[in-house]
Design a protein around this motif. Structure first.
Motif, PDB file in Angstrom:
ATOM      1  N   LEU A  32       8.230 -41.333  -7.127  1.00  0.00           N
ATOM      2  CA  LEU A  32       9.037 -40.432  -7.970  1.00  0.00           C
ATOM      3  C   LEU A  32      10.527 -40.549  -7.642  1.00  0.00           C
ATOM      4  O   LEU A  32      11.365 -40.645  -8.541  1.00  0.00           O
ATOM      5  CB  LEU A  32       8.535 -38.986  -7.784  1.00  0.00           C
ATOM      6  CG  LEU A  32       9.272 -37.903  -8.565  1.00  0.00           C
ATOM      7  CD1 LEU A  32       9.227 -38.160 -10.064  1.00  0.00           C
ATOM      8  CD2 LEU A  32       8.702 -36.516  -8.250  1.00  0.00           C
ATOM      9  N   GLU A  33      10.855 -40.583  -6.342  1.00  0.00           N
ATOM     10  CA  GLU A  33      12.279 -40.616  -5.978  1.00  0.00           C
ATOM     11  C   GLU A  33      12.964 -41.903  -6.435  1.00  0.00           C
ATOM     12  O   GLU A  33      14.147 -41.898  -6.775  1.00  0.00           O
ATOM     13  CB  GLU A  33      12.436 -40.471  -4.456  1.00  0.00           C
ATOM     14  CG  GLU A  33      13.848 -40.189  -4.029  1.00  0.00           C
ATOM     15  CD  GLU A  33      13.898 -39.646  -2.603  1.00  0.00           C
ATOM     16  OE1 GLU A  33      14.450 -38.559  -2.411  1.00  0.00           O
ATOM     17  OE2 GLU A  33      13.347 -40.300  -1.693  1.00  0.00           O
ATOM     18  N   SER A  34      12.223 -43.000  -6.458  1.00  0.00           N
ATOM     19  CA  SER A  34      12.862 -44.244  -6.911  1.00  0.00           C
ATOM     20  C   SER A  34      13.129 -44.166  -8.417  1.00  0.00           C
ATOM     21  O   SER A  34      14.135 -44.689  -8.905  1.00  0.00           O
ATOM     22  CB  SER A  34      12.045 -45.482  -6.515  1.00  0.00           C
ATOM     23  OG  SER A  34      10.856 -45.486  -7.240  1.00  0.00           O
ATOM     24  N   LEU A  62      10.656 -33.766 -13.828  1.00  0.00           N
ATOM     25  CA  LEU A  62       9.933 -33.059 -12.759  1.00  0.00           C
ATOM     26  C   LEU A  62      10.552 -33.412 -11.419  1.00  0.00           C
ATOM     27  O   LEU A  62      11.128 -34.490 -11.248  1.00  0.00           O
ATOM     28  CB  LEU A  62       8.433 -33.393 -12.749  1.00  0.00           C
ATOM     29  CG  LEU A  62       7.959 -34.703 -12.151  1.00  0.00           C
ATOM     30  CD1 LEU A  62       6.494 -34.619 -11.812  1.00  0.00           C
ATOM     31  CD2 LEU A  62       8.206 -35.843 -13.103  1.00  0.00           C
ATOM     32  N   ASP A  63      10.444 -32.471 -10.497  1.00  0.00           N
ATOM     33  CA  ASP A  63      10.997 -32.662  -9.162  1.00  0.00           C
ATOM     34  C   ASP A  63      10.083 -31.933  -8.183  1.00  0.00           C
ATOM     35  O   ASP A  63       9.756 -30.767  -8.398  1.00  0.00           O
ATOM     36  CB  ASP A  63      12.424 -32.066  -9.118  1.00  0.00           C
ATOM     37  CG  ASP A  63      13.113 -32.383  -7.800  1.00  0.00           C
ATOM     38  OD1 ASP A  63      12.627 -33.252  -7.057  1.00  0.00           O
ATOM     39  OD2 ASP A  63      14.151 -31.752  -7.516  1.00  0.00           O
ATOM     40  N   LEU A  64       9.660 -32.620  -7.137  1.00  0.00           N
ATOM     41  CA  LEU A  64       8.765 -32.012  -6.149  1.00  0.00           C
ATOM     42  C   LEU A  64       9.289 -32.278  -4.745  1.00  0.00           C
ATOM     43  O   LEU A  64       9.963 -33.298  -4.526  1.00  0.00           O
ATOM     44  CB  LEU A  64       7.347 -32.621  -6.181  1.00  0.00           C
ATOM     45  CG  LEU A  64       6.662 -33.003  -7.470  1.00  0.00           C
ATOM     46  CD1 LEU A  64       5.290 -33.554  -7.148  1.00  0.00           C
ATOM     47  CD2 LEU A  64       6.526 -31.794  -8.347  1.00  0.00           C
ATOM     48  N   GLY A  65       8.899 -31.417  -3.802  1.00  0.00           N
ATOM     49  CA  GLY A  65       9.277 -31.627  -2.406  1.00  0.00           C
ATOM     50  C   GLY A  65       8.748 -32.937  -1.851  1.00  0.00           C
ATOM     51  O   GLY A  65       9.278 -33.486  -0.889  1.00  0.00           O
ATOM     52  N   SER A  66       7.695 -33.466  -2.465  1.00  0.00           N
ATOM     53  CA  SER A  66       7.073 -34.700  -1.968  1.00  0.00           C
ATOM     54  C   SER A  66       7.626 -35.943  -2.666  1.00  0.00           C
ATOM     55  O   SER A  66       7.018 -37.019  -2.600  1.00  0.00           O
ATOM     56  CB  SER A  66       5.560 -34.620  -2.208  1.00  0.00           C
ATOM     57  OG  SER A  66       5.310 -34.357  -3.578  1.00  0.00           O
ATOM     58  N   LYS A  67       8.777 -35.838  -3.338  1.00  0.00           N
ATOM     59  CA  LYS A  67       9.238 -36.936  -4.211  1.00  0.00           C
ATOM     60  C   LYS A  67       9.452 -38.266  -3.478  1.00  0.00           C
ATOM     61  O   LYS A  67       9.379 -39.321  -4.078  1.00  0.00           O
ATOM     62  CB  LYS A  67      10.509 -36.551  -4.955  1.00  0.00           C
ATOM     63  CG  LYS A  67      11.675 -36.135  -4.100  1.00  0.00           C
ATOM     64  CD  LYS A  67      12.854 -35.773  -4.997  1.00  0.00           C
ATOM     65  CE  LYS A  67      13.850 -34.890  -4.277  1.00  0.00           C
ATOM     66  NZ  LYS A  67      13.458 -33.471  -4.262  1.00  0.00           N
ATOM     67  N   GLY A  68       9.700 -38.201  -2.158  1.00  0.00           N
ATOM     68  CA  GLY A  68       9.917 -39.446  -1.409  1.00  0.00           C
ATOM     69  C   GLY A  68       8.657 -40.268  -1.249  1.00  0.00           C
ATOM     70  O   GLY A  68       8.730 -41.456  -0.899  1.00  0.00           O
ATOM     71  N   SER A  69       7.488 -39.687  -1.474  1.00  0.00           N
ATOM     72  CA  SER A  69       6.223 -40.424  -1.296  1.00  0.00           C
ATOM     73  C   SER A  69       5.325 -40.425  -2.540  1.00  0.00           C
ATOM     74  O   SER A  69       4.594 -41.391  -2.774  1.00  0.00           O
ATOM     75  CB  SER A  69       5.387 -39.812  -0.168  1.00  0.00           C
ATOM     76  OG  SER A  69       6.124 -39.698   0.997  1.00  0.00           O
ATOM     77  N   CYS A  70       5.337 -39.341  -3.307  1.00  0.00           N
ATOM     78  CA  CYS A  70       4.361 -39.275  -4.405  1.00  0.00           C
ATOM     79  C   CYS A  70       4.713 -40.282  -5.497  1.00  0.00           C
ATOM     80  O   CYS A  70       5.858 -40.680  -5.653  1.00  0.00           O
ATOM     81  CB  CYS A  70       4.259 -37.865  -4.979  1.00  0.00           C
ATOM     82  SG  CYS A  70       5.756 -37.246  -5.758  1.00  0.00           S
ATOM     83  N   GLN A  71       3.701 -40.721  -6.214  1.00  0.00           N
ATOM     84  CA  GLN A  71       3.889 -41.723  -7.274  1.00  0.00           C
ATOM     85  C   GLN A  71       3.756 -41.060  -8.641  1.00  0.00           C
ATOM     86  O   GLN A  71       3.022 -40.079  -8.794  1.00  0.00           O
ATOM     87  CB  GLN A  71       2.825 -42.823  -7.141  1.00  0.00           C
ATOM     88  CG  GLN A  71       2.878 -43.560  -5.820  1.00  0.00           C
ATOM     89  CD  GLN A  71       1.724 -44.539  -5.656  1.00  0.00           C
ATOM     90  OE1 GLN A  71       0.912 -44.752  -6.564  1.00  0.00           O
ATOM     91  NE2 GLN A  71       1.637 -45.146  -4.487  1.00  0.00           N
ATOM     92  N   ILE A  72       4.412 -41.656  -9.620  1.00  0.00           N
ATOM     93  CA  ILE A  72       4.367 -41.062 -10.954  1.00  0.00           C
ATOM     94  C   ILE A  72       2.921 -41.017 -11.482  1.00  0.00           C
ATOM     95  O   ILE A  72       2.529 -40.065 -12.156  1.00  0.00           O
ATOM     96  CB  ILE A  72       5.346 -41.755 -11.944  1.00  0.00           C
ATOM     97  CG1 ILE A  72       5.479 -40.963 -13.241  1.00  0.00           C
ATOM     98  CG2 ILE A  72       4.964 -43.208 -12.216  1.00  0.00           C
ATOM     99  CD1 ILE A  72       6.135 -39.631 -13.124  1.00  0.00           C
ATOM    100  N   GLY A  73       2.122 -42.022 -11.131  1.00  0.00           N
ATOM    101  CA  GLY A  73       0.705 -42.008 -11.555  1.00  0.00           C
ATOM    102  C   GLY A  73      -0.033 -40.826 -10.937  1.00  0.00           C
ATOM    103  O   GLY A  73      -0.873 -40.195 -11.583  1.00  0.00           O
ATOM    104  N   GLY A  74       0.291 -40.525  -9.668  1.00  0.00           N
ATOM    105  CA  GLY A  74      -0.304 -39.363  -8.995  1.00  0.00           C
ATOM    106  C   GLY A  74       0.196 -38.080  -9.632  1.00  0.00           C
ATOM    107  O   GLY A  74      -0.565 -37.130  -9.830  1.00  0.00           O
ATOM    108  N   ASN A  75       1.471 -38.042  -9.980  1.00  0.00           N
ATOM    109  CA  ASN A  75       2.040 -36.851 -10.628  1.00  0.00           C
ATOM    110  C   ASN A  75       1.332 -36.587 -11.954  1.00  0.00           C
ATOM    111  O   ASN A  75       0.964 -35.451 -12.256  1.00  0.00           O
ATOM    112  CB  ASN A  75       3.541 -37.024 -10.909  1.00  0.00           C
ATOM    113  CG  ASN A  75       4.364 -37.274  -9.667  1.00  0.00           C
ATOM    114  OD1 ASN A  75       5.372 -37.974  -9.711  1.00  0.00           O
ATOM    115  ND2 ASN A  75       3.938 -36.733  -8.539  1.00  0.00           N
TER     116      ASN A  75
END
Ligand code: FAD
Length: 482
Positions: A130-132, A146-159
């Motif tokens: 997400l962050e990239s 969308l913006d989440l606290g986990s943005k440095g690791s979570c993936q858009i597919g997971g989102n």
């Protein structure tokens, strides 16, 4: 571990990995994308909270939709169970195996496919972090909705697969509103191309919605098309203290009336959450002078006119102070101050992890009742645990967390089914945004009718008749065997 996996039996219909399977996957994906290394598997088997742990012996890293398709086709023919995995930041035990399921992680499918600056439509592979994507869009003058606290690791597919909510939902709506199309691979390997980029398309059933929030139980999302808003120049962040919950509630009503057109976040935390953040996160400090504040509210506005947005916010705050809705407050003067305020709110999940064991509940509850459950539970549990309330108040979403030194069945027995029954009785949802995963698969009836759950099971049977995709998750165990 606080895992509930011990209460579930491995489905004997599923095959176990053998050397022929490994050979097949190596030929298909190349040796380095077929991971059997113990350390890498340990990380992929364990969830973010270190609460759920599987024992998979195989992690696959496909690089294209075609490879995902071949992997699933093979697994389906062999009846090998599969866990789709993104950034593994999920909070309900959905992203890790329960037993020895094959982990298919989309991290190598991380390319932006196209971006249209006129429409703001971004098409990317599902494994993009997400962050990239946030950084990519920032360079193009846009933001992610969308913006989440986990943005440095979570993936858009997971989102997409969790229908993640997060910090901007109050402004831009859920992913059901912003995802325009997607590509998914079904359990039998069929590729379903629904990667539309149209705002409007009323031709038949809109099947993409089945994959938004189905937590990898109906297919693997491989590409996503998403509508992104332009980046606006004026962002203001205020951090406020309130003496009681009723004031937070009234403040929300007022902010909608007075700042509705620029409001982009309305988050709250109680003093226990603030305490945790101050004690467990490095470099975090309370921007307000020391005092006994019971509640804190973070308001963000995003607009296009710096001077008038700021003046409006300040007038609103002065009025709210006069009315006694807020007892103290600061407005961030620059980006550093704004991000240090955001760090408090976004760091609470990590602070809770550092404090010990945590029972997490992610509830939608009518706003006026949100804090009642926190207080009731605090009274019920006494001083042995710390009951913490925070979350996306603007969306009616409470993150109820019970922090204690270690997982303890006696504590759990006091929390459940109380929390689910309370939520159901007050017309809420037992999962506002994290999903059901393994943790709440059996609890679905607290929020959905038997007829709706039966229809979901029929959809599952249709799309994944062998139930190889993310078994034991989302639907009750009684309905999730083939
Ligand atoms: P994973 O955790 O890897 O997987 C989550 C689920 O999706 C699993 O069931 C998995 O099987 C499935 N899945 C993953 N990728 C795919 C795919 N490509 N195709 C099909 N299925 C797939 N969530 C919110 O909604 N709002 C928040 O504000 C929020 N804040 C968070 C803050 C922190 C610090 C943390 C740790 C988590 C937070 N979360 C939040 C939860 C989590 O980050 C989200 O659920 C996120 O969307 C999960 O994305 P992921 O890539 O990590 O998916």
């Amino acid at each position: 571990f606080g895992s509930i996996a011990t209460k579930i039996q491995r489905n004997p219909e599923f095959a176990t990995i053998n050397s022929d399977d490994i050979r097949y996957f190596r030929d298909l994906l190349g040796e380095k994308n077929v991971i059997q290394d113990e350390d890498a598997l340990l990380a992929a088997n364990m969830d973010w909270m270190r609460k759920y742990q599987g024992s998979s012996k195989l992690l696959l890293l496909p690089r294209s939709t075609e490879e995902v398709s071949q992997v699933l086709k093979y697994c389906n023919s062999r009846c090998l169970a599969v866990v789709p995995q993104g950034g593994n930041t999920g909070l309900v035990g959905g992203s890790v195996p329960v037993f020895d399921e094959v982990i298919v992680n989309l991290g190598s499918m991380n390319k932006v496919i196209s971006f249209d600056e006129v429409s703001g439509i971004l098409v990317s592979e599902a494994g993009c972090i997400l962050e990239s994507l946030v950084n990519f869009l920032d360079n193009n003058g846009f933001i992610m909705p969308l913006d989440l606290g986990s943005k440095g690791s979570c993936q858009i597919g997971g989102n997409v697969s969790t229908n993640a909510g997060g910090l901007r939902l109050i402004r831009y709506g859920s992913l059901h509103a912003n995802v325009l199309g997607l590509e998914a691979v079904l359990a039998n390997g069929d590729v379903l191309n629904m990667l539309g980029t149209l705002r409007k398309d009323n031709t038949g059933y809109d099947l993409k919605h089945l994959f938004i929030g189905s937590e990898g139980s109906l297919g693997i999302v491989t590409k996503v098309s998403i509508l992104t808003p332009p980046k606006l120049s004026s962002v203001n962040v205020a951090f406020l203290a309130c003496t009681d919950y009723l004031s937070c509630q009234k403040l929300l009503l007022e902010v909608r009336r007075k700042l509705g057109e620029v409001l982009s976040a309305f988050e709250f935390l109680d003093e226990q959450a603030m305490d945790l953040a101050l004690n467990h996160l490095e470099g975090v400090r309370n921007p307000l002078p020391p005092a006994l504040h019971k509640f804190y509210v973070l308001i963000e506005t995003t607009g296009s006119d710096e001077r008038s947005d700021r003046e409006k916010l300040e007038a609103f705050l002065a009025h709210s102070m006069e009315e006694g809705l807020i007892s103290d407050g600061v407005v961030a003067q620059d980006i550093q101050q704004a991000s240090s305020v955001w760090n408090i709110r976004e760091g609470i999940a990590e602070a809770l992890m550092k404090a010990g064991a945590v029972y997490k509940y992610d509830l939608s509850i009518p706003v006026e009742k949100i804090y009642d459950i926190v207080e009731e539970l605090r009274n019920k549990l006494g001083h042995l645990t710390r009951v913490v309330g925070f979350g996306h108040l603007g969306d009616g979403n409470l993150h109820l967390n019970i922090s204690c030194p270690q997982y303890d069945d006696a504590v759990l027995a006091q929390i459940e089914p109380f929390v689910y029954e309370w939520t159901s009785k007050h017309g809420g949802s037992i999962s506002a945004e994290h999903g059901l995963g393994l943790m709440k698969a059996d609890k679905i009836f607290y929020s959905k009718s038997p007829a709706a759950v039966q229809l979901m099971a029929s959809v599952k049977n249709l799309l994944d008749p062998n139930h190889i995709l993310n078994p034991y998750k989302v639907l009750p165990h009684s309905l999730s065997s083939p």
